[in-house]
Design an enzyme around this catalytic site. Structure first.
Site, PDB file in Angstrom:
ATOM      1  N   ALA A   1       0.799  -1.224   0.000  1.00 20.16           N
ATOM      2  CA  ALA A   1       0.000   0.000   0.000  1.00 20.16           C
ATOM      3  C   ALA A   1       0.833   1.275   0.000  1.00 20.16           C
ATOM      4  CB  ALA A   1      -0.967  -0.006   1.182  1.00 20.16           C
TER       5      ALA A   1
ATOM      6  N   TYR B   1      12.541  -7.665  -1.963  1.00 21.31           N
ATOM      7  CA  TYR B   1      12.294  -8.084  -3.350  1.00 21.31           C
ATOM      8  C   TYR B   1      12.180  -6.939  -4.343  1.00 21.31           C
ATOM      9  CZ  TYR B   1       7.275  -7.077  -2.915  1.00 21.31           C
ATOM     10  OH  TYR B   1       6.074  -6.457  -2.753  1.00 21.31           O
ATOM     11  N   LYS B   2      12.086  -5.708  -3.862  1.00 18.32           N
ATOM     12  CA  LYS B   2      12.127  -4.572  -4.792  1.00 18.32           C
ATOM     13  C   LYS B   2      12.612  -3.329  -4.055  1.00 18.32           C
ATOM     14  CE  LYS B   2       7.214  -3.448  -4.319  1.00 18.32           C
ATOM     15  NZ  LYS B   2       5.911  -3.388  -4.934  1.00 18.32           N
TER      16      LYS B   2
ATOM     17  N   TYR C   1       4.028 -14.914   4.444  1.00 16.43           N
ATOM     18  CA  TYR C   1       2.917 -14.617   5.359  1.00 16.43           C
ATOM     19  C   TYR C   1       2.903 -15.485   6.614  1.00 16.43           C
ATOM     20  CZ  TYR C   1       0.197 -11.982   1.801  1.00 16.43           C
ATOM     21  OH  TYR C   1      -0.254 -11.067   0.899  1.00 16.43           O
TER      22      TYR C   1
ATOM     23  N   HIS D   1      -6.419 -12.134  -1.317  1.00 13.42           N
ATOM     24  CA  HIS D   1      -5.340 -11.578  -2.150  1.00 13.42           C
ATOM     25  C   HIS D   1      -5.802 -11.568  -3.598  1.00 13.42           C
ATOM     26  CE1 HIS D   1      -1.478 -10.892  -4.032  1.00 13.42           C
ATOM     27  NE2 HIS D   1      -0.903 -10.723  -2.844  1.00 13.42           N
TER      28      HIS D   1
ATOM     29  N   ASP E   1      -3.453 -12.026  -8.910  1.00 10.27           N
ATOM     30  CA  ASP E   1      -2.251 -11.761  -9.712  1.00 10.27           C
ATOM     31  C   ASP E   1      -0.994 -12.420  -9.153  1.00 10.27           C
ATOM     32  OD1 ASP E   1      -2.700  -9.958  -7.547  1.00 10.27           O
ATOM     33  OD2 ASP E   1      -1.005  -8.744  -8.248  1.00 10.27           O
TER      34      ASP E   1
ATOM     35  N   THR F   1      -7.571  -5.859 -10.046  1.00 10.39           N
ATOM     36  CA  THR F   1      -8.060  -4.685 -10.783  1.00 10.39           C
ATOM     37  C   THR F   1      -6.981  -4.194 -11.755  1.00 10.39           C
ATOM     38  OG1 THR F   1      -9.078  -4.073  -8.704  1.00 10.39           O
ATOM     39  CG2 THR F   1      -9.215  -2.453 -10.491  1.00 10.39           C
TER      40      THR F   1
ATOM     41  N   ILE G   1      -5.398   0.498 -13.608  1.00 13.69           N
ATOM     42  CA  ILE G   1      -5.501   1.655 -12.720  1.00 13.69           C
ATOM     43  C   ILE G   1      -4.518   2.676 -13.277  1.00 13.69           C
ATOM     44  CG2 ILE G   1      -5.005   2.511 -10.394  1.00 13.69           C
ATOM     45  CD1 ILE G   1      -5.613  -0.404  -9.515  1.00 13.69           C
TER      46      ILE G   1
ATOM     47  N   ASP H   1      42.017  16.775  -9.157  1.00 15.04           N
ATOM     48  CA  ASP H   1      41.267  16.520  -7.920  1.00 15.04           C
ATOM     49  C   ASP H   1      42.056  17.080  -6.731  1.00 15.04           C
ATOM     50  OD1 ASP H   1      39.501  15.535  -6.052  1.00 15.04           O
ATOM     51  OD2 ASP H   1      40.204  13.465  -6.183  1.00 15.04           O
TER      52      ASP H   1
HETATM   53  C1  SPV Z   1      36.382  10.534  -5.256  1.00 15.79           C
HETATM   54  O1  SPV Z   1      35.729   9.813  -6.022  1.00 15.79           O
HETATM   55  O2  SPV Z   1      36.588  11.721  -5.479  1.00 15.79           O
HETATM   56  C2  SPV Z   1      36.934   9.983  -4.016  1.00 15.79           C
HETATM   57  C3  SPV Z   1      37.263   8.557  -3.940  1.00 15.79           C
HETATM   58  O3  SPV Z   1      37.149  10.729  -3.097  1.00 15.79           O
HETATM   59  S1  SPV Z   1      38.940   8.393  -4.343  1.00 15.79           S
HETATM   60  O4  SPV Z   1      39.111   8.794  -5.712  1.00 15.79           O
HETATM   61  O5  SPV Z   1      39.270   6.996  -4.133  1.00 15.79           O
HETATM   62  O6  SPV Z   1      39.707   9.237  -3.446  1.00 15.79           O
HETATM   63 MG    MG Z   2      37.284  12.714  -3.641  1.00 21.71          MG
END
Ligand code: SPV
Ligand code: MG
Length: 432
Positions: free
Chosen positions: A11, A44-45, A76, A90, A93, A123, A126, A205
């Site tokens: 539900a 299951y989902k 159940y 039930h 389906d 039903t 829907i 980075d």
């Molecule tokens: C990133 O995806 O920026 C991370 C993970 O910080 S790592 O590249 O392993 O540092």
């Molecule tokens: Mg990072």
């Protein structure tokens, strides 16, 4: 005495199909609804849009329902033994598909006290399209999205996160699924990676991409997706700035911030040479965690501490010591990072940390130890797995090869064979 009638329901979106079943059920006696818990549904989902309590409140106010109890499994039998109903109702389906076995077990157990299974016609037709559209608005609202990660952690064996560096990758994560052993498997959320967000913008980075630019990328993604997002905040920057960062993240609907315990010039953790990167003093880093805990508006916004001991060549003892301190400071989870080829060092960490009274869920980033299966992460106490960079690594060589193919052939025909047709790219983004 009135007969007892049992109806098992999820539900999530209560529609006329449910009401039809409940109405029929009430004509047999007092209706007890076994409402599937989030955990039972997650077996299951995907977890439902609305959590158990919200679904319960709605059902309790339906006039055909006498009472609502939790059903903790898809099966159940436990509840039926408890209630010993005269009838189970039930829709018809479930004679095929995933619930076929469940149905057989219901019939068998009912026989032991001469109970009966009644199966009204399901039903069909829907109009769920409109309902789903409305639900999408609800689940993608920032408050709902922020809370969703915690709910997933509570309900799922493992929460599966994939890197998203733009809106298109966000849509892939939102929409892609596979059916495996009668179970629909999908990604549960997105990782905003400092590495791939920077690389997408042609930057290294090393925190040269500002948080405000990172948040702008996130907002693009949030505009078109519904799943939770985890934000990679490097070391979080200055402690004084953290409340403002947290405020922006929460407003964008981000569910968690991950902050690493390194100081000095920022370097990606997967670089071999970590010279110049030092670990922060654990107590100093703990203050940053506390700062986030006191400045967040929602208690569901998670702060995840990332332990970099193994990355800079420190040992297990150091990693454990830090995890203890960070957990006590309020971290909701610990990411134990590693750049080994196997998961052995993170597994030895998990083995020890699990014994601690300060244990919190563990997060894994299997970039270098990519051979690890999710089931082994689960066994070792991990709750979140972040696939941190795979989509960018897939897209970049594909684009580079296409560019080379056009150059080599002085035309685009040869490249056409390896790329999707124009009509597919046009219809990729639905305009409804
Ligand atoms: C990133 O995806 O920026 C991370 C993970 O910080 S790592 O590249 O392993 O540092
Ligand atoms: Mg990072």
């Amino acid at each position: 005495m009135k007969k007892v009638v049992y109806v098992g329901l999820s539900a999530d979106i209560l529609h006329k199909g449910h009401i039809n079943i409940l109405k029929i059920a009430s004509s047999y006696g007092n209706v007890c609804v076994g409402l599937l818990t989030d955990q039972a549904i997650a077996s299951y989902k995907n977890i439902p849009y609305l959590d158990y309590e919200k679904r319960k409140v709605v059902l309790e106010s339906v006039k055909y329902v006498k009472r609502v109890i939790p059903q903790n499994t898809l099966d159940y039998v436990d509840n039926l033994k408890l209630i010993r109903p005269d009838y189970v109702i039930h829709g018809d389906d479930w004679k095929t598909g995933i619930q076929k076995e469940t149905r057989k077990r219901v019939i068998k157990i009912l026989k032991t006290w001469s109970g009966k299974l009644i199966e009204p016609k399901y039903t069909k037709n829907i109009s769920s399209t409109q309902i789903k559209k409305e639900m999408t608005n609800i689940i993608s609202s920032p408050e709902n999205r922020v809370s969703r990660l915690k709910r997933l952690i509570r309900s799922n064996d493992i929460v599966r996160i994939l890197e998203s560096h733009n809106s298109l990758t966000g849509l892939i994560i939102d929409k892609i699924n596979v059916v495996k052993n009668n179970k629909t498997i999908e990604f549960d959320g997105m990782w905003s990676s400092s590495l791939t967000d920077s690389a997408t913008k042609g930057l290294p980075d090393n925190s040269s991409l500002s948080f405000s630019a990172r948040i702008s990328s996130i907002n693009d993604i949030m505009d078109v997706t519904t799943k939770p997002l985890i934000f990679d905040a490097d070391n979080g920057g200055h402690i004084e700035h953290l409340p403002y960062l947290v405020r922006s993240l929460e407003r964008s609907g981000v569910s968690a911030i991950i902050m690493e315990d390194k100081v000095g010039f920022k370097k990606n953790s997967l670089f071999k040479n970590q010279k110049g990167s030092k670990l922060d003093k654990p107590q100093k880093f703990a203050k940053k965690i506390k700062k986030i805990c006191t400045s967040r508006q929602s208690q569901d916004f998670m702060v995840i501490a990332r332990v970099e001991s193994f990355i800079v060549g420190q040992n297990l003892k150091d990693a454990l010591h830090r995890a203890e301190i960070y957990s006590k400071a309020g971290a909701d989870a610990i990411l134990i990072h590693s750049k080994e080829k196997t998961p052995s060092e993170i597994f030895s960490f998990a083995k020890q940390f699990r014994k601690s009274k300060n244990f919190v869920p563990l997060v894994s980033v299997p970039s270098t130890y990519s051979k690890v299966y999710e089931k082994d992460l689960i066994k070792n106490g991990f709750k979140i797995v972040i696939y941190a960079n795979q989509l960018l690594r897939a897209a970049y060589p594909a684009m580079q090869n296409t560019a080379i193919t056009i150059l080599k052939n002085s035309r685009a025909l040869e490249a056409d064979k390896k790329i999707i047709p124009i009509k597919e790219i046009i219809s990729l983004i639905k305009n409804d």
